[in-house]
Scaffold this motif. Structure first.
Motif, PDB file in Angstrom:
ATOM      1  N   SER A 165       4.326  16.162 -11.597  1.00  0.00           N
ATOM      2  CA  SER A 165       4.533  15.983 -10.153  1.00  0.00           C
ATOM      3  C   SER A 165       3.219  16.162  -9.388  1.00  0.00           C
ATOM      4  O   SER A 165       3.160  15.901  -8.195  1.00  0.00           O
ATOM      5  CB  SER A 165       5.576  16.977  -9.638  1.00  0.00           C
ATOM      6  N   ASN A 225       0.002  10.188 -16.467  1.00  0.00           N
ATOM      7  CA  ASN A 225       0.291  11.439 -15.770  1.00  0.00           C
ATOM      8  C   ASN A 225       1.793  11.522 -15.524  1.00  0.00           C
ATOM      9  O   ASN A 225       2.320  10.875 -14.626  1.00  0.00           O
ATOM     10  CB  ASN A 225      -0.484  11.483 -14.449  1.00  0.00           C
ATOM     11  N   ARG A 257      -0.181  14.959  -8.244  1.00  0.00           N
ATOM     12  CA  ARG A 257      -0.860  13.680  -8.088  1.00  0.00           C
ATOM     13  C   ARG A 257      -2.360  13.929  -8.041  1.00  0.00           C
ATOM     14  O   ARG A 257      -2.877  14.483  -7.087  1.00  0.00           O
ATOM     15  CB  ARG A 257      -0.394  12.959  -6.826  1.00  0.00           C
ATOM     16  N   GLU A 310      -0.098  22.475  -9.004  1.00  0.00           N
ATOM     17  CA  GLU A 310      -1.006  21.326  -9.017  1.00  0.00           C
ATOM     18  C   GLU A 310      -2.003  21.443 -10.160  1.00  0.00           C
ATOM     19  O   GLU A 310      -2.332  22.548 -10.599  1.00  0.00           O
ATOM     20  CB  GLU A 310      -1.794  21.245  -7.699  1.00  0.00           C
TER      21      GLU A 310
END
Length: 196
Positions: free
Chosen positions: A82, A79, A84, A39
């Motif tokens: 993966s 973006n 978010r 992330e």
């Protein structure tokens, strides 16, 4: 019958609740922040925004604009990962640094998708009174756009992700790139961890 048994049972049941870590304040993006391999974290956003804007300001490109301070339109940052997350966090940090440098003004009333409808209407009103178009009054020097991509790899239990934050400044007079740069952030681990 043992009269202490109910108290021991209640104490035993409450033990997991009381063993959790107490919530505390930490420095946003500091070494105590959680790092997630898969992330984009707040420290990634801070490092990318700061790195790219430092590069742009050091290049001196904004000083070449016909308007001083330079007028910049911030376009979309895409973006393509993966992860978010709110890209607005990255854009806002870049805008803040750009405007606070004194070398640029961000145009919020430019184009059909103007950020500020009130500013756009006022610009159109002033333009109509002066016999010009809103575009004539505004005339930005540059547009800024970007893209965030990722490359994921795995070897056994170890995961690695490289996030690439790209930013490009276009000269609206010539249509050419006036400046471009990127910041890469690579994270590796087997699970989320604390620190860099």
């Amino acid at each position: 019958m043992n009269h202490r048994f109910p108290f021991l049972l209640v104490g035993f049941l409450l033990l997991p609740i009381s063993c959790g870590q107490r919530a505390t304040y930490i420095d946003t993006g500091g070494t105590e922040s959680i790092v997630s391999v898969g992330e984009v974290d707040i420290q990634d956003i801070q490092r990318a925004a700061s790195g790219m804007l430092d590069s742009m300001l050091a290049s001196g490109v904004l000083e070449t604009a016909r308007n001083q301070p330079a007028r910049v339109v911030v376009e979309r940052v895409v973006n393509d990962t993966s992860s978010r997350f709110d890209v607005g966090e990255l854009v806002y940090r870049m805008r803040s640094q750009l405007v606070n440098s004194g070398e640029a003004q961000v145009e919020g009333a430019y184009g059909p998708q103007a950020e500020s409808a009130v500013a756009r209407r006022e610009l159109e009103r002033r333009a109509a009174r002066s016999g010009q178009s809103a575009a004539d009054l505004l005339r930005p020097d540059f547009s800024l756009k970007g893209r965030i991509t990722q490359l994921k790899r795995r070897a056994g239990q170890v995961r690695q992700t490289t996030y690439t934050f790209r930013l490009t400044l276009f000269d609206l007079e010539s249509g050419r790139e006036a400046w471009t740069d990127y910041v890469e952030i690579t994270k590796q681990g087997t699970k989320p961890s604390i620190g860099f």
